[in-house]
Design a protein around this motif. Structure first.
Motif, PDB file in Angstrom:
ATOM      1  N   THR A 233      13.282  -8.157  16.257  1.00  0.00           N
ATOM      2  CA  THR A 233      13.781  -6.882  15.782  1.00  0.00           C
ATOM      3  C   THR A 233      12.684  -6.117  15.082  1.00  0.00           C
ATOM      4  O   THR A 233      11.681  -6.682  14.662  1.00  0.00           O
ATOM      5  N   ALA A 234      12.878  -4.812  14.938  1.00  0.00           N
ATOM      6  CA  ALA A 234      11.865  -3.967  14.314  1.00  0.00           C
ATOM      7  C   ALA A 234      11.805  -4.233  12.815  1.00  0.00           C
ATOM      8  O   ALA A 234      12.808  -4.561  12.181  1.00  0.00           O
ATOM      9  N   PRO A 235      10.622  -4.099  12.192  1.00  0.00           N
ATOM     10  CA  PRO A 235      10.494  -4.293  10.754  1.00  0.00           C
ATOM     11  C   PRO A 235      11.344  -3.279   9.988  1.00  0.00           C
ATOM     12  O   PRO A 235      11.545  -2.153  10.437  1.00  0.00           O
ATOM     13  N   ALA A 236      11.850  -3.681   8.840  1.00  0.00           N
ATOM     14  CA  ALA A 236      12.625  -2.768   8.013  1.00  0.00           C
ATOM     15  C   ALA A 236      11.728  -1.681   7.435  1.00  0.00           C
ATOM     16  O   ALA A 236      10.532  -1.874   7.216  1.00  0.00           O
ATOM     17  N   VAL A 237      12.321  -0.515   7.174  1.00  0.00           N
ATOM     18  CA  VAL A 237      11.584   0.594   6.589  1.00  0.00           C
ATOM     19  C   VAL A 237      11.071   0.173   5.213  1.00  0.00           C
ATOM     20  O   VAL A 237      11.793  -0.419   4.414  1.00  0.00           O
ATOM     21  N   GLY A 238       9.807   0.490   4.907  1.00  0.00           N
ATOM     22  CA  GLY A 238       9.250   0.176   3.606  1.00  0.00           C
ATOM     23  C   GLY A 238       8.494  -1.124   3.540  1.00  0.00           C
ATOM     24  O   GLY A 238       7.878  -1.420   2.519  1.00  0.00           O
ATOM     25  N   THR A 239       8.510  -1.917   4.598  1.00  0.00           N
ATOM     26  CA  THR A 239       7.805  -3.201   4.544  1.00  0.00           C
ATOM     27  C   THR A 239       6.295  -3.006   4.553  1.00  0.00           C
ATOM     28  O   THR A 239       5.572  -3.859   4.042  1.00  0.00           O
ATOM     29  N   GLY A 240       5.817  -1.906   5.115  1.00  0.00           N
ATOM     30  CA  GLY A 240       4.377  -1.672   5.160  1.00  0.00           C
ATOM     31  C   GLY A 240       3.766  -1.556   3.777  1.00  0.00           C
ATOM     32  O   GLY A 240       2.734  -2.183   3.479  1.00  0.00           O
ATOM     33  N   ALA A 241       4.390  -0.774   2.900  1.00  0.00           N
ATOM     34  CA  ALA A 241       3.884  -0.614   1.535  1.00  0.00           C
ATOM     35  C   ALA A 241       3.961  -1.925   0.771  1.00  0.00           C
ATOM     36  O   ALA A 241       3.042  -2.276   0.009  1.00  0.00           O
ATOM     37  N   LEU A 242       5.036  -2.667   0.982  1.00  0.00           N
ATOM     38  CA  LEU A 242       5.167  -3.961   0.321  1.00  0.00           C
ATOM     39  C   LEU A 242       4.106  -4.928   0.819  1.00  0.00           C
ATOM     40  O   LEU A 242       3.512  -5.675   0.027  1.00  0.00           O
ATOM     41  N   ALA A 243       3.847  -4.920   2.131  1.00  0.00           N
ATOM     42  CA  ALA A 243       2.806  -5.792   2.685  1.00  0.00           C
ATOM     43  C   ALA A 243       1.445  -5.441   2.109  1.00  0.00           C
ATOM     44  O   ALA A 243       0.628  -6.327   1.826  1.00  0.00           O
ATOM     45  N   ASP A 244       1.164  -4.143   1.917  1.00  0.00           N
ATOM     46  CA  ASP A 244      -0.115  -3.732   1.315  1.00  0.00           C
ATOM     47  C   ASP A 244      -0.245  -4.270  -0.107  1.00  0.00           C
ATOM     48  O   ASP A 244      -1.316  -4.758  -0.511  1.00  0.00           O
ATOM     49  N   ALA A 245       0.834  -4.173  -0.874  1.00  0.00           N
ATOM     50  CA  ALA A 245       0.803  -4.672  -2.250  1.00  0.00           C
ATOM     51  C   ALA A 245       0.639  -6.192  -2.275  1.00  0.00           C
ATOM     52  O   ALA A 245      -0.121  -6.739  -3.088  1.00  0.00           O
ATOM     53  N   LEU A 246       1.337  -6.874  -1.358  1.00  0.00           N
ATOM     54  CA  LEU A 246       1.214  -8.329  -1.287  1.00  0.00           C
ATOM     55  C   LEU A 246      -0.181  -8.733  -0.833  1.00  0.00           C
ATOM     56  O   LEU A 246      -0.735  -9.735  -1.308  1.00  0.00           O
ATOM     57  N   TRP A 247      -0.760  -7.970   0.077  1.00  0.00           N
ATOM     58  CA  TRP A 247      -2.136  -8.218   0.524  1.00  0.00           C
ATOM     59  C   TRP A 247      -3.095  -8.200  -0.662  1.00  0.00           C
ATOM     60  O   TRP A 247      -3.935  -9.089  -0.806  1.00  0.00           O
TER      61      TRP A 247
END
Length: 366
Positions: free
Chosen positions: A3-17
């Protein structure tokens, strides 16, 4: 189906990175817990955030922008984050389903990269399935012993390195011989699962969501009485080229390194560390040549060589040295037609990949 990633996961992934590459475990765990408490489901956190960060870690390391120590530290932080989520979860897991029988999730013997398999195990647990996660480098003997002891109805086998395909094949056939089907996944088995099919696995899944769906549909039980010799599935192994190259690994590396030093005197001035790194690179090339011989696929070898050329160039090492090394390997394996075809295809692929040519080295003369 993925399934497609949920909206907002990109910003969270950047912070987790940022937290992971800083080695800040506490900040990473706090970020993911806050996202979960804010309504982001755990499966999305595992597969569209944590897995995305790990993919970026690997890409940045390959490009020479992330030191190996930071790569290891980031992976450790990701593992701690997954553990924190698992420990927060009620022991019973998710709602389960009618076919939620016990499964074993393991890495191929020799496989150190356990995080992808851990992600699969956690997703299955979230969906209510009892899971035995056996971790990295699970020996085939121990895996089969575990199946006898627990009665697991299926094995999910993870591998990231194609060099481990012979070990994966041994594990698949051993599990099937005791009547347990095997679902495989990971980059080792090819982007379309081509090597999974070649090795006779009972199924292949490109990601955790697909693996869960395949298990829910059910895997056919293998026939324990069926023939289980490697040559039965891969008849080209009868020529013994794979066996010869595998057993000659150390000698081939020594001969090729000596030949490179003879043809390119600058290598003689290498430090001990530089010489060791060069020998390691040559050993990897021989290992991937061996794996390509096992499954008889030039694309496996050529893809690795082009990736190696990119990694070397990112580290300011002339990638044409790969072409020279392949030529020397060909001299040592002149009596092995399949190996020579793989080497020739590899040289052509790398030469095309790294154009324009280095004016200081003539690949045709290598």
């Amino acid at each position: 189906m993925s399934t497609a990633p949920a909206v907002g996961t990109g910003a969270l992934a950047d912070a987790l990175w940022r937290a992971a590459t800083d080695g800040d475990e506490h900040a990473a765990v706090a970020l993911v817990r806050a996202a979960r408490d804010g309504g982001l489901d755990e499966e999305t956190l595992l597969l569209d955030v944590i897995a995305a960060v790990q993919a970026r870690v690997g890409a940045e390391w390959a490009a020479g922008r992330l030191a190996v120590t930071r790569e290891h530290a980031a992976t450790t932080v990701s593992e701690r984050v997954i553990s924190a989520l698992a420990h927060d979860r009620p022991a019973a897991g998710g709602p389960g389903g009618p076919s939620a029988g016990r499964v074993a999730v393991a890495c191929v013997d020799g496989e150190w990269h356990a995080l992808p398999a851990r992600l699969v195990a956690e997703v299955l647990r979230l969906r209510g399935r009892p899971v035995d996660f056996l971790g990295a480098r699970t020996s085939t003997a121990h895996l089969v012993s575990h199946l006898h002891r627990t009665g697991a109805e299926a094995v999910l086998l993870s591998g990231s390195l194609p060099t481990l395909l012979p070990a994966a094949h041994a594990a698949v056939t051993a599990c099937q011989a005791v009547g347990v089907p095997v679902l495989v996944g990971g980059r080792a088995f090819g982007p379309d699962g081509r090597y999974a099919h070649a090795l006779g696995a009972d199924g292949w899944a490109p990601d955790a969501r697909t693996a869960a769906a395949v298990l829910d549909r059910g895997l056919a039980l293998p026939d324990p009485a069926a023939a289980r010799q490697a040559v039965d599935a891969l008849p080209h192994l009868a020529d013994q080229e794979y066996t010869f190259v595998a057993r000659s690994r150390s000698r081939l590396v020594r001969q090729t390194l000596a030949g490179l030093e003879e043809r390119f005197p600058a290598l003689r001035a290498y430090t001990g560390v530089q010489r060791e790194r060069t020998a390691e690179d040559l050993a990897h090339i021989v290992d991937f040549l061996t794996a390509a011989l096992y499954v008889d696929d030039p694309a496996l070898f050529s893809t690795f060589l082009c990736w190696t050329a990119d990694v070397l160039q990112a580290r300011r090492v002339p990638a044409h040295s790969v072409v020279a090394g392949l030529g020397l390997l060909g001299e040592s394996l002149r009596d092995f037609p399949r190996a020579l075809r793989l080497l020739q295809a590899g040289r052509a692929a790398v030469t095309d990949h790294i154009l324009p040519p280095d004016p200081g080295i003539d690949p045709a003369a290598a």
